[in-house]
Every structure is written in structure tokens, then in C-alpha cells.
Design a protein around this motif. Structure first.
Motif, PDB file in Angstrom:
ATOM      1  N   VAL A   1       0.833  -1.201   0.000  1.00  0.00           N
ATOM      2  CA  VAL A   1       0.000   0.000   0.000  1.00  0.00           C
ATOM      3  C   VAL A   1       0.861   1.242   0.000  1.00  0.00           C
ATOM      4  CG1 VAL A   1      -1.730   1.281   1.295  1.00  0.00           C
ATOM      5  CG2 VAL A   1      -1.914  -1.201   1.088  1.00  0.00           C
ATOM      6  N   SER A   2       1.959   1.225   0.771  1.00  0.00           N
ATOM      7  CA  SER A   2       2.834   2.391   0.804  1.00  0.00           C
ATOM      8  C   SER A   2       3.495   2.632  -0.544  1.00  0.00           C
ATOM      9  CB  SER A   2       3.893   2.203   1.889  1.00  0.00           C
ATOM     10  OG  SER A   2       4.725   1.096   1.582  1.00  0.00           O
ATOM     11  N   VAL A   3       3.882   1.552  -1.247  1.00  0.00           N
ATOM     12  CA  VAL A   3       4.455   1.699  -2.582  1.00  0.00           C
ATOM     13  C   VAL A   3       3.448   2.319  -3.533  1.00  0.00           C
ATOM     14  CG1 VAL A   3       5.337   0.429  -4.557  1.00  0.00           C
ATOM     15  CG2 VAL A   3       6.138  -0.133  -2.267  1.00  0.00           C
ATOM     16  N   SER A   4       2.180   1.814  -3.461  1.00  0.00           N
ATOM     17  CA  SER A   4       1.149   2.364  -4.337  1.00  0.00           C
ATOM     18  C   SER A   4       0.889   3.821  -4.010  1.00  0.00           C
ATOM     19  CB  SER A   4      -0.135   1.542  -4.198  1.00  0.00           C
ATOM     20  OG  SER A   4       0.110   0.194  -4.518  1.00  0.00           O
ATOM     21  N   SER A   5       0.887   4.172  -2.719  1.00  0.00           N
ATOM     22  CA  SER A   5       0.669   5.560  -2.344  1.00  0.00           C
ATOM     23  C   SER A   5       1.809   6.441  -2.844  1.00  0.00           C
ATOM     24  CB  SER A   5       0.539   5.669  -0.823  1.00  0.00           C
ATOM     25  OG  SER A   5      -0.525   4.869  -0.363  1.00  0.00           O
ATOM     26  N   THR A   6       3.024   5.928  -2.748  1.00  0.00           N
ATOM     27  CA  THR A   6       4.167   6.691  -3.272  1.00  0.00           C
ATOM     28  C   THR A   6       4.046   6.922  -4.766  1.00  0.00           C
ATOM     29  OG1 THR A   6       5.529   5.691  -1.563  1.00  0.00           O
ATOM     30  CG2 THR A   6       6.677   6.764  -3.377  1.00  0.00           C
ATOM     31  N   PHE A   7       3.593   5.909  -5.489  1.00  0.00           N
ATOM     32  CA  PHE A   7       3.397   6.037  -6.938  1.00  0.00           C
ATOM     33  C   PHE A   7       2.377   7.119  -7.254  1.00  0.00           C
ATOM     34  CE2 PHE A   7       0.726   4.810 -10.540  1.00  0.00           C
ATOM     35  CZ  PHE A   7       1.645   4.932 -11.564  1.00  0.00           C
ATOM     36  N   LEU A   8       1.274   7.141  -6.452  1.00  0.00           N
ATOM     37  CA  LEU A   8       0.245   8.159  -6.689  1.00  0.00           C
ATOM     38  C   LEU A   8       0.782   9.559  -6.432  1.00  0.00           C
ATOM     39  CD1 LEU A   8      -2.840   6.393  -5.078  1.00  0.00           C
ATOM     40  CD2 LEU A   8      -2.481   6.853  -7.505  1.00  0.00           C
ATOM     41  N   SER A   9       1.546   9.711  -5.357  1.00  0.00           N
ATOM     42  CA  SER A   9       2.096  11.033  -5.053  1.00  0.00           C
ATOM     43  C   SER A   9       3.076  11.475  -6.125  1.00  0.00           C
ATOM     44  CB  SER A   9       2.764  11.014  -3.686  1.00  0.00           C
ATOM     45  OG  SER A   9       3.840  10.083  -3.679  1.00  0.00           O
ATOM     46  N   LYS A  10       3.905  10.544  -6.626  1.00  0.00           N
ATOM     47  CA  LYS A  10       4.829  10.891  -7.702  1.00  0.00           C
ATOM     48  C   LYS A  10       4.096  11.256  -8.973  1.00  0.00           C
ATOM     49  CE  LYS A  10       8.728  10.180  -5.547  1.00  0.00           C
ATOM     50  NZ  LYS A  10       9.736  11.269  -5.389  1.00  0.00           N
ATOM     51  N   LEU A  11       3.017  10.542  -9.251  1.00  0.00           N
ATOM     52  CA  LEU A  11       2.247  10.807 -10.462  1.00  0.00           C
ATOM     53  C   LEU A  11       1.630  12.196 -10.422  1.00  0.00           C
ATOM     54  CD1 LEU A  11       1.235   9.643 -13.130  1.00  0.00           C
ATOM     55  CD2 LEU A  11      -0.742   8.737 -11.910  1.00  0.00           C
ATOM     56  N   LYS A  12       1.132  12.593  -9.223  1.00  0.00           N
ATOM     57  CA  LYS A  12       0.523  13.917  -9.099  1.00  0.00           C
ATOM     58  C   LYS A  12       1.587  15.012  -9.119  1.00  0.00           C
ATOM     59  CE  LYS A  12      -2.925  14.750  -6.608  1.00  0.00           C
ATOM     60  NZ  LYS A  12      -3.843  15.018  -5.491  1.00  0.00           N
ATOM     61  N   SER A  13       2.752  14.757  -8.514  1.00  0.00           N
ATOM     62  CA  SER A  13       3.785  15.783  -8.471  1.00  0.00           C
ATOM     63  C   SER A  13       4.456  15.989  -9.822  1.00  0.00           C
ATOM     64  CB  SER A  13       4.835  15.419  -7.433  1.00  0.00           C
ATOM     65  OG  SER A  13       5.468  14.196  -7.785  1.00  0.00           O
ATOM     66  N   SER A  14       4.344  14.975 -10.729  1.00  0.00           N
ATOM     67  CA  SER A  14       4.960  15.121 -12.040  1.00  0.00           C
ATOM     68  C   SER A  14       4.211  16.093 -12.932  1.00  0.00           C
ATOM     69  CB  SER A  14       5.055  13.750 -12.731  1.00  0.00           C
ATOM     70  OG  SER A  14       3.754  13.239 -12.957  1.00  0.00           O
ATOM     71  N   LYS A  15       3.013  16.486 -12.578  1.00  0.00           N
ATOM     72  CA  LYS A  15       2.239  17.435 -13.364  1.00  0.00           C
ATOM     73  C   LYS A  15       2.766  18.837 -13.132  1.00  0.00           C
ATOM     74  CE  LYS A  15      -0.596  16.490 -15.488  1.00  0.00           C
ATOM     75  NZ  LYS A  15      -0.519  16.118 -16.907  1.00  0.00           N
ATOM     76  N   LYS A  16       3.112  19.537 -14.224  1.00  0.00           N
ATOM     77  CA  LYS A  16       3.623  20.896 -14.129  1.00  0.00           C
ATOM     78  C   LYS A  16       2.523  21.881 -14.470  1.00  0.00           C
ATOM     79  CE  LYS A  16       8.381  19.707 -15.310  1.00  0.00           C
ATOM     80  NZ  LYS A  16       9.514  19.967 -16.223  1.00  0.00           N
ATOM     81  N   PRO A  17       2.478  22.998 -13.771  1.00  0.00           N
ATOM     82  CA  PRO A  17       1.451  24.004 -14.090  1.00  0.00           C
ATOM     83  C   PRO A  17       1.729  24.658 -15.431  1.00  0.00           C
ATOM     84  CG  PRO A  17       3.000  24.855 -12.470  1.00  0.00           C
ATOM     85  CD  PRO A  17       3.335  23.415 -12.651  1.00  0.00           C
ATOM     86  N   ALA A  18       0.692  25.134 -16.055  1.00  0.00           N
ATOM     87  CA  ALA A  18       0.824  25.804 -17.345  1.00  0.00           C
ATOM     88  C   ALA A  18       1.573  27.115 -17.186  1.00  0.00           C
ATOM     89  CB  ALA A  18      -0.559  26.064 -17.948  1.00  0.00           C
ATOM     90  N   ALA A  19       2.372  27.464 -18.194  1.00  0.00           N
ATOM     91  CA  ALA A  19       3.137  28.707 -18.136  1.00  0.00           C
ATOM     92  C   ALA A  19       2.225  29.921 -18.180  1.00  0.00           C
ATOM     93  CB  ALA A  19       4.142  28.752 -19.284  1.00  0.00           C
ATOM     94  N   TRP A  20       1.190  29.871 -18.993  1.00  0.00           N
ATOM     95  CA  TRP A  20       0.231  30.968 -19.051  1.00  0.00           C
ATOM     96  C   TRP A  20      -1.089  30.410 -19.573  1.00  0.00           C
ATOM     97  CZ3 TRP A  20      -1.881  32.949 -23.716  1.00  0.00           C
ATOM     98  CH2 TRP A  20      -1.378  32.368 -24.867  1.00  0.00           C
ATOM     99  N   THR A  21      -2.137  31.132 -19.353  1.00  0.00           N
ATOM    100  CA  THR A  21      -3.479  30.708 -19.755  1.00  0.00           C
ATOM    101  C   THR A  21      -4.139  31.811 -20.573  1.00  0.00           C
ATOM    102  OG1 THR A  21      -3.684  29.399 -17.735  1.00  0.00           O
ATOM    103  CG2 THR A  21      -5.719  29.902 -18.955  1.00  0.00           C
ATOM    104  N   ASP A  22      -4.591  31.448 -21.762  1.00  0.00           N
ATOM    105  CA  ASP A  22      -5.293  32.397 -22.621  1.00  0.00           C
ATOM    106  C   ASP A  22      -6.746  32.498 -22.151  1.00  0.00           C
ATOM    107  OD1 ASP A  22      -6.355  33.954 -24.596  1.00  0.00           O
ATOM    108  OD2 ASP A  22      -5.270  32.951 -26.215  1.00  0.00           O
ATOM    109  N   ILE A  23      -7.174  33.704 -21.831  1.00  0.00           N
ATOM    110  CA  ILE A  23      -8.531  33.901 -21.317  1.00  0.00           C
ATOM    111  C   ILE A  23      -9.572  33.500 -22.341  1.00  0.00           C
ATOM    112  CG2 ILE A  23     -10.136  35.626 -20.398  1.00  0.00           C
ATOM    113  CD1 ILE A  23      -7.751  37.185 -19.392  1.00  0.00           C
ATOM    114  N   ASP A  24      -9.286  33.813 -23.631  1.00  0.00           N
ATOM    115  CA  ASP A  24     -10.251  33.472 -24.675  1.00  0.00           C
ATOM    116  C   ASP A  24     -10.399  31.966 -24.822  1.00  0.00           C
ATOM    117  OD1 ASP A  24     -10.619  36.139 -25.141  1.00  0.00           O
ATOM    118  OD2 ASP A  24      -9.108  36.249 -26.729  1.00  0.00           O
TER     119      ASP A  24
END
Length: 652
Positions: free
Chosen positions: A141-164
Motif C-alpha cells: 500500500v505504501s508503494v502504491s501511495s508513493t506512486f500516486l504522489s509521484k504521479l501527481k507531483s509530475s504534473k507541471k502548471p501551465a506557463a500561461w493561460t489564454d482567457i479566450d
């Protein structure tokens, strides 16, 4: 022969059909027991999860051991959740699209607790996992939880967002929006379209209202032609380097890098005048326009009637002024008044005076040679006194072959290698000056006169050093030794006679009367600088006779005949010149406005598209091609030096 048993493979207890719920499918995807060592290594490398060898993984406690197989089951290893355990999953369960937002995996985060509880329940209820301890469960379970946390942390925020784009995520309404959007409909009742379709229709509408301009179409055509040429090279066995790519930048260039000009059309455009910075200085008529012999220097020398020489750096834009030289006691009357040495290190300045100047381009200093070529001193004398002095010396020195009158240096010409200078004198004499040291020492003279007073009346109107390759070929091999020993010199007299001299032997090897010429008719002699051997002779009637190397060859015993008589101009020819590869001959007359023609030598016809009736040439007095023919400079009587770019020879 023993009959082999049929291979059978057990299916997983939890299949894709009975795991339709997304959380169950995710649990199946993250089930560590179905992973082999290769998958664990890959997961550790990508997500930083600690690598655990297959002790509690694939096939443990499931299936028979090899030693427990009976004879009928020999060679059969039954695998549960084998190497293709993920084959029953859909691609949407294995991959996801990263659109740059942080909340793209809410399902994974929301189902984490469900996954943990379901994993614990399945572990307690499974008869196959009775040997697994509670510690191993917590570890899984701890391994699976670590995988989930790594998967979520690998997402990078967008540099900018076009309002349109955010506002139009649900689509664009063509009926409820602005009234102008109705033009984008393809059907009467069409309303909402997605953003990609909306962008495509906007582009199509813009191109309909604003069609592609002609210059853009031509640019695309040129780019396409370049790509085709490079593709041809890449398909062949020829190695393409940077220089080859540059050579093939023009579609008219051959594989050897030679430009082949079309017959009727000259691709030319006007640039800013070279001397635009000094046009208001009252410099007067342009007498000389000469490019530096080094192609990388891009320096133009302009001599005007105000006895000044200006050096410009030609760049097609501003062409800044580099230096100005003033020679108040030296009029500049001929096209060779300012002459670059073939090495490009110095500049010879001469005129109708017995002295001359040399200007060192590297040090920027000029030297006055007051004693001239014959040791005559005219220090501290005005121009008028110098003229009277020459007249007094005519009677005393007349018996010396006109030496007293030959003190002028109006017409000069350097040999191809720069070791000898030819100076046109009076009485039909051409003096040969040793220029190896740069001081100037007369080492011989050539007499161009058939009878008494014949050449004296007409004088010398032009000189041309025959290219060395042609000197050793069509005109016969000269004496072996220095460069000057193998040189041939062509001389045009005022009687329209042409002499070709072997400089080494001081011997005339060819002589003929220019066709249609008479005393006083010949005005200009011009020749090519390479081995093609073209020679052009302009007359006061506007005719220009064009000779080829075969016409005046030493093997030709008859009188040379011109290849073509050019009759595009009707007034006296004042200047003529060839470009570097002998494909263009420029002829002009300053007696008539805009009297200039460009001749295509391979076809021996004039270019029909330039100059036009609207080309502001004025009364042309000087024409000069750059060393690689990418520029042509044209001087006129108003003191302007027009600059044109010949696109076939280079990119500006």
C-alpha cells in the motif's frame, strides 16, 4: 512419439469485464503482484519508487513449481497474470493527456482511499495470499501511495493561460455570439462549434478577404526551388557542405556554382545611391567608379571633377564614407585616373601631369612622386606653368620618340599580376613601367604607328591586358619566366587600329583595322578579365564591335571579324565594361540621357526589361561591376553614383 499436452493459460480472477468500475480498473493497473521485474525497474526509473525484486510479485504462490509437475505437464509452466497482464486494459487507462492544469487527475486522488481499502479486503479474502504477512500488505500500500504522489507531483502548471481559450472551452456559439460570427456558418441552423474549427474558419475568412500577396508567393516559390535543389543533392552521392548550400541558394546556379543568366530578363533592383552622403557637396561629374579587387572588401572608389577621390563602404543601405582624398594640382580626366593595384594594397592616382600619387590603403597615407617616370621635377609649379614647361620641352626632346610629350599619365593599366604598368604616351607610344617596387621605372616602350603621323594624330584610346590563360593559348605561348614575360597587351589607337603585343619580346603579334572604323572613330576598348577573351571596341557612331578569342587568335591568318556588331546606341560610346564571368557587357554614352544598354553575351542580345524609360540614369559617365557582379555602380554628370543589385549573383 509422446503427445504433448495442450498449453493452457489461466485467466486472472479479476478481468476487464468484471472490473468495469474506473476505480477497480485503476486498482488492477496499480496491482504490484501483476508486475514483473522489468516493469518495476521502469517504474523506479520514471517515478522514483523504490525497486523491489519479484519476491512478492508475479507468480509467487500461484501455479505449480517446476519440480511438482508430473510427466503430462512437462514443459508447461502455468502463469497467472503473466507477461501480458496489461493487455486487457484500454489505452485510456494506460495514458493521459497533459493539458497543463493541476487538477487533471482528480479521479486518482479521489479513489486513493477506495483503492487502499479494496486492496486490504481483497488481501484478507484471498485464499492464495494467506502466506503474505500484514507487513508486506502495508509495504504494498505504501508503494502504491508513493506512486500516486509521484504521479501527481509530475504534473507541471501551465506557463500561461489564454482567457479566450478558457472562455471558449465549451465551444463557440455562432448564433448567440456576435452577429459577425454568422458568416462562419456552413449551415443555416449551425450553432456551436469547437475552438479548433472556429480558428480554422477564421483563418479561411481572413485569407478570402486578404489574399496572399505576390511577393509572398514568389518567396514561397524560391524557397521551394531551394529545397528541391538541396533534395537533389541529398539524393545523389555528392557531399553537401555549407559552401555548397550557399552556392545552391539560387535556382539558376549549376552544380559547379556558375550562374546562368536568362536571355531576355535581368533580375535587378535599385538600392540607395553610394554617395548619397556627399551629393550636396558640389563634387561635379563622376569620372571614375572602381571597386576594390578583393570581393570581401566591398569598397568603391569614386573620383569626381572637383579633384577629389572618395572611398565608400558599399553595403546597399547607407554606404558610409570611409575617406576623402584631395589632389588640387592633379586633374582627373580619364577612366583610369584612380586605379587599384591588383593586390588591393594601394591606389594609383594619375592624370595629365608628369607626376603621380600612390595611396596606401593599409596605412591611409599618400605619397607624391614629383619626379614622375622620367625624372622630371615640377615642384612648386602651378598647373599653367607646367603646361608651358611641357611646350618648351617638345622641341628639345621631340627626337626621342615624343618623350617630351609623353610625360602625361592620363591613361594607365596594370598587368593582371600587378608587376607591370602600361602608360599611354603621345605619338603612339606605350611605355612599360616596372611596378614591382612601386616606385615606377620605365623599362621599355612600344610604338603603335604604321606611318608618319598616323598614330600621332589619333593617339592611344584604350589598353587591355589579355588574360594569362588566353595569352598562353590562343595567342601563343610566350617566354617562360616572370608573369610579365607571358603577358600580352592589346592597344587601340585613334586610327581604329588594334595592336596585340608580346610584352616579353616587344613584338607585335597581331594587328588589324577595326571593322567599320576610321581615323578618330575609335573611342573605347574593353576586355574580359578571365579566359573567355571577349574584346569590345566602341566608336563615335554608337556601334560596338564584339570580338571573340578565336577572331584574333595567332592561328587566324585573315583579318579578325567581329562576332557581333551592337547597334543599340546612336551616340558616341563613352564607357564599356564586362562583368566578372563575361556574361554581361555594359555600354553607355554620356552624350544622350539614359543611353545605357546591358548585353547578354551568350546570346549577344540586349536585355529587354532593363533599363526602362523610367530608369533615372541621367548622362552616364562611368560603369563598374563589383568583383562578383552582385553590384553595378553607375556614375553620371550630376555627380550621383547609382547602385543596383543583381540578384542572380548574390543575396543582399
Amino acid at each position: 512419439m509422446a503427445k504433448h499436452a495442450k498449453k493452457k493459460q489461466k485467466t486472472s480472477k479479476t478481468t476487464y469485464q468484471n472490473a468495469a468500475d474506473p476505480s477497480a480498473r485503476l486498482n488492477l493497473l496499480l496491482d504490484d503482484s501483476t508486475k514483473d521485474d522489468e516493469e518495476r525497474r521502469l517504474e523506479s526509473a520514471l517515478f522514483g519508487v523504490k525497486y523491489h525484486p519479484g519476491g512478492s510479485g508475479k507468480g509467487k504462490g500461484k501455479g505449480k513449481a517446476v519440480s511438482d509437475l508430473d510427466d503430462d505437464d512437462e514443459g508447461i509452466i502455468i502463469e497467472e497474470d503473466g507477461g501480458r497482464a496489461l493487455a486487457h486494459l484500454e489505452d485510456t487507462d494506460l495514458f493521459f493527456v497533459d493539458d497543463g492544469e493541476d487538477d487533471v487527475v482528480p479521479v486518482i486522488g479521489d479513489d486513493k482511499d477506495a483503492f487502499e481499502s479494496e486492496a486490504e479486503g481483497s488481501e484478507r479474502g484471498s485464499s492464495d495470499d494467506e502466506s503474505m504477512s500484514s507487513s508486506s500488505v502495508r509495504e504494498e500500500v505504501s508503494v502504491s501511495s508513493t506512486f500516486l504522489s509521484k504521479l501527481k507531483s509530475s504534473k507541471k502548471p501551465a506557463a500561461w493561460t489564454d482567457i479566450d481559450d478558457v472562455a471558449a472551452q465549451g465551444g463557440v456559439s455562432l448564433l448567440k455570439g456576435h452577429s459577425r460570427l454568422r458568416k462562419l456558418r456552413q449551415a443555416v441552423d449551425e450553432d456551436v462549434i469547437d475552438t479548433r474549427d472556429y480558428e480554422t474558419r477564421l483563418r479561411r475568412q481572413f485569407e478570402t478577404i486578404n489574399p496572399e500577396p505576390e511577393w509572398a508567393k514568389k518567396a514561397k516559390g524560391v524557397a521551394k526551388a531551394k529545397k528541391q535543389d538541396l533534395d537533389l543533392l541529398s539524393d545523389s552521392d555528392i557531399e553537401v557542405d555549407d559552401e555548397t548550400s550557399r552556392v545552391f541558394a539560387d535556382s539558376r546556379r549549376t552544380r559547379k556554382g556558375e550562374v546562368k543568366l536568362p536571355r531576355d530578363t535581368l533580375n535587378i533592383e535599385r538600392l540607395r545611391d553610394v554617395n548619397q552622403a556627399t551629393q550636396n557637396s558640389g563634387s561635379g561629374e563622376v569620372r571614375v567608379a572602381a571597386f576594390h579587387p578583393n570581393p570581401s572588401a566591398s569598397i568603391l572608389c569614386v573620383a569626381t571633377s572637383d579633384r577629389r577621390i572618395r572611398l565608400f563602404s558599399v553595403d546597399g543601405h547607407l554606404s558610409p564614407l570611409l575617406s576623402t582624398l584631395h589632389f588640387p594640382n592633379l586633374p582627373m580626366t580619364s577612366s583610369s585616373a584612380a586605379l587599384f593595384h591588383p593586390s588591393g594594397q594601394s591606389l594609383l592616382v594619375s592624370g595629365p601631369r608628369p607626376f603621380f600619387y600612390t595611396y596606401d590603403l593599409h596605412s591611409g597615407t599618400s605619397q607624391h612622386h614629383a619626379r614622375g617616370l622620367w625624372g622630371t621635377t615640377f615642384n612648386n609649379l602651378t598647373d599653367g606653368t607646367a603646361v608651358l614647361q611641357r611646350r618648351r620641352k617638345r622641341g628639345a626632346d621631340g627626337e626621342a620618340g615624343g618623350r617630351g610629350d609623353a610625360e602625361s599619365m592620363s591613361l594607365t593599366s596594370f598587368s593582371p599580376h600587378g608587376d607591370m604598368l602600361a602608360v599611354a604616351g603621345r605619338g603612339g607610344y606605350v611605355h612599360l613601367v616596372d611596378w614591382k617596387s612601386g616606385a615606377g621605372q620605365v623599362i621599355g616602350s612600344l610604338k603603335c604607328s604604321g606611318g608618319a603621323g598616323s598614330a600621332s594624330a589619333g593617339g592611344i584610346n584604350g589598353m587591355w591586358w589579355v588574360p594569362p590563360t588566353l595569352s598562353d593559348g590562343a595567342l601563343g605561348a610566350g617566354a617562360h619566366g616572370s608573369h610579365s614575360s607571358n603577358s600580352k597587351l592589346a592597344v587601340l589607337t585613334g586610327d581604329s587600329e588594334v595592336y596585340i603585343w608580346d610584352v616579353a619580346e616587344r613584338k607585335c603579334i597581331q594587328r588589324w583595322q577595326d571593322e567599320g572604323g576610321f581615323r578618330g572613330a575609335a573611342r573605347v576598348l574593353a576586355g574580359t578579365t578571365k579566359g573567355s577573351g571577349y574584346m569590345a571596341i566602341g566608336s563615335n557612331t554608337g556601334y560596338v564591335n564584339l570580338y571573340g578569342s578565336g577572331s584574333y587568335s595567332a592561328l587566324n591568318e585573315s583579318a579578325p571579324k567581329p562576332l557581333k556588331t551592337i547597334s543599340n546606341l546612336t551616340t558616341p560610346i563613352s564607357t564599356a565594361g564586362f562583368n566578372h564571368d563575361a556574361q554581361i557587357l555594359a555600354i553607355a554614352s554620356k552624350d544622350k540621357r539614359d543611353a545605357l544598354r546591358m548585353i547578354h553575351l551568350p546570346s549577344q542580345t540586349a536585355f529587354s526589361n532593363w533599363p526602362t524609360s523610367g530608369t533615372p540614369l541621367g548622362h552616364v559617365t562611368a560603369i563598374e561591376f563589383s568583383p562578383q557582379s552582385e553590384y553595378i555602380a553607375i556614375g553620371n554628370t550630376r555627380g550621383r553614383v547609382l547602385l543596383y543589385h543583381m540578384k542572380d549573383y548574390g543575396v543582399w
